[in-house]
Design an enzyme around this catalytic site. Structure first.
Site, PDB file in Angstrom:
ATOM      1  N   ASN A  10       0.820  -1.096   0.117  1.00 19.07           N
ATOM      2  CA  ASN A  10      -0.180  -0.067  -0.045  1.00 19.07           C
ATOM      3  C   ASN A  10       0.739   1.128  -0.007  1.00 19.07           C
ATOM      4  OD1 ASN A  10      -1.773   2.101   0.660  1.00 19.07           O
ATOM      5  ND2 ASN A  10      -2.392   1.298   2.554  1.00 19.07           N
ATOM      6  N   LYS A  12       0.108   4.192  -0.356  1.00 20.13           N
ATOM      7  CA  LYS A  12      -0.518   5.496   0.088  1.00 20.13           C
ATOM      8  C   LYS A  12      -0.108   6.621  -0.656  1.00 20.13           C
ATOM      9  CE  LYS A  12      -0.261   3.306   4.759  1.00 20.13           C
ATOM     10  NZ  LYS A  12      -0.135   3.246   5.970  1.00 20.13           N
ATOM     11  N   HIS A  99      -9.555   1.116   4.959  1.00 19.91           N
ATOM     12  CA  HIS A  99      -8.382   1.208   5.705  1.00 19.91           C
ATOM     13  C   HIS A  99      -8.410   2.287   6.794  1.00 19.91           C
ATOM     14  CE1 HIS A  99      -4.160   2.454   6.680  1.00 19.91           C
ATOM     15  NE2 HIS A  99      -3.729   1.333   6.000  1.00 19.91           N
ATOM     16  N   GLU A 101      -6.790   4.540   7.826  1.00 17.57           N
ATOM     17  CA  GLU A 101      -6.612   5.998   7.591  1.00 17.57           C
ATOM     18  C   GLU A 101      -7.762   6.771   6.988  1.00 17.57           C
ATOM     19  OE1 GLU A 101      -2.826   5.699   5.639  1.00 17.57           O
ATOM     20  OE2 GLU A 101      -2.044   4.993   7.447  1.00 17.57           O
ATOM     21  N   GLU A 171      -5.364  -4.955  10.506  1.00 19.64           N
ATOM     22  CA  GLU A 171      -4.182  -4.015  10.689  1.00 19.64           C
ATOM     23  C   GLU A 171      -4.432  -3.348  11.861  1.00 19.64           C
ATOM     24  OE1 GLU A 171      -2.447  -2.647   6.636  1.00 19.64           O
ATOM     25  OE2 GLU A 171      -3.760  -1.401   7.059  1.00 19.64           O
ATOM     26  N   GLY A 177       2.573   2.181  10.991  1.00 23.85           N
ATOM     27  CA  GLY A 177       3.537   3.292  10.953  1.00 23.85           C
ATOM     28  C   GLY A 177       4.345   3.486  12.068  1.00 23.85           C
ATOM     29  N   SER A 217       3.666  -2.184  10.571  1.00 30.94           N
ATOM     30  CA  SER A 217       5.192  -2.166  10.640  1.00 30.94           C
ATOM     31  C   SER A 217       5.481  -3.527  10.335  1.00 30.94           C
ATOM     32  CB  SER A 217       5.486  -2.028  12.097  1.00 30.94           C
ATOM     33  OG  SER A 217       4.937  -0.753  12.577  1.00 30.94           O
TER      34      SER A 217
HETATM   35  P1  13P Z   1       3.059   0.487   7.758  1.00 34.50           P
HETATM   36  O1  13P Z   1       3.751  -0.777   7.131  1.00 34.50           O
HETATM   37  O2  13P Z   1       3.914   1.888   7.412  1.00 34.50           O
HETATM   38  O3  13P Z   1       2.892   0.051   9.379  1.00 34.50           O
HETATM   39  O4  13P Z   1       1.481   0.583   7.018  1.00 34.50           O
HETATM   40  C1  13P Z   1       0.595  -0.430   7.251  1.00 34.50           C
HETATM   41  C2  13P Z   1      -0.444  -0.142   6.458  1.00 34.50           C
HETATM   42  O5  13P Z   1      -1.127   0.812   6.859  1.00 34.50           O
HETATM   43  C3  13P Z   1      -0.749  -0.844   5.064  1.00 34.50           C
HETATM   44  O6  13P Z   1      -1.863  -0.689   4.739  1.00 34.50           O
END
Ligand code: 13P
Length: 253
Positions: A10, A12, A99, A101, A171, A177, A217
């Protein structure tokens, strides 16, 4: 049953079309001998270029390109939105939905995500549904009811045949993150809980087919221990998917 490992990226809000194409060309070289399935979700404008790069590298059977989001409407006066049909026509094969976010910064509810799941299925896009609990929900012991509610509401009106094609990404919000990944044990226990939930609702055969990905992560140094877990079929990688060497190392773990 062990499903073929699936490593998803992903990106982003990162990477232009040129960057996406260069990444895919290199990724194809670095993972040429791998049998693993690779899913990549670039930003909307980079999807078509990414699809072309996969075709040029003759990797269409291994690398699938998808989107990070889409509208819950089919068409109409929704400035700035992108529909499932538009994604399908730009070559996207899957779409990340729900997601955290999107839930956190764009106020997406389970009801809105449910409409998107239906649109994606109707259009022939594979939904990659994200679910996950907050730190508070994990620590207060409420995470199972939070995850059940997300599954129940987002998967409303999905039948067992559709469910078998869906991907679920667990997740935990506290692991995204932050550098603090869920331990393999916690991830496995939670994936087992999700698979049991699917079995109860859709039957055993379906629960054995559904891919459950872990996200939060994931790095090249924790991928093996996560993938050793019985109910972890793949991962959804954010930060560590942006560098082609790091991501290739994760694919080739
Ligand atoms: P990270 O791998 O940066 O923690 O993000 C995970 C994520 O949100 C994948 O969709």
């Amino acid at each position: 049953m062990k499903r073929i490992p699936l490593i998803a990226a992903n990106w982003k809000m990162h990477k232009t079309t040129a960057e996406a194409k260069a990444f895919i060309t290199l990724l194809a070289e670095k993972t040429a001998s791998s049998q693993r399935r690779i899913y990549i979700a670039p930003s909307f404008p980079a999807i078509e270029g990414a699809v072309n790069a996969v075709q040029d590298a003759e990797m269409t059977s291994k690398i699938l390109i998808g989107a990070q989001n889409m509208s819950d409407h089919a068409e109409g006066p929704f400035t700035g939105e992108v529909s499932a049909t538009m994604l399908k026509h730009s070559g996207a094969r899957f779409v990340i939905l729900g997601h955290s976010e999107r839930r956190q910064y764009f106020a997406e509810t389970n009801a809105c995500i449910q409409r998107k799941v239906q649109k994606a299925l109707y259009t022939g896009l594979i939904p990659l549904l994200c679910i996950g609990e907050s730190k508070h929900e994990r620590e207060s012991g409420h995470y199972e009811s939070v995850l059940s509610l997300q599954l129940e509401e987002c998967l409303k009106d999905v039948n067992a045949q559709q469910m078998a094609q869906l991907l679920i990404a667990y997740e935990p919000i506290w692991a995204i993150g932050t550098g603090e990944n869920a331990t393999p044990k916690i991830a496995q226990q939670t994936h087992r809980f999700i698979r049991d939930w699917i079995e109860k609702k859709f039957g055993h055969a379906c629960s054995e087919e559904v891919y459950l990905l872990y996200g939060g992560s994931v790095k090249s140094d924790n991928i093996s221990s996560l993938m050793q877990q019985t109910d972890i079929d793949g991962v959804l990688v954010g930060g560590a998917s942006l560098d082609v060497n790091t991501f290739s190392a994760i694919v080739n773990y």
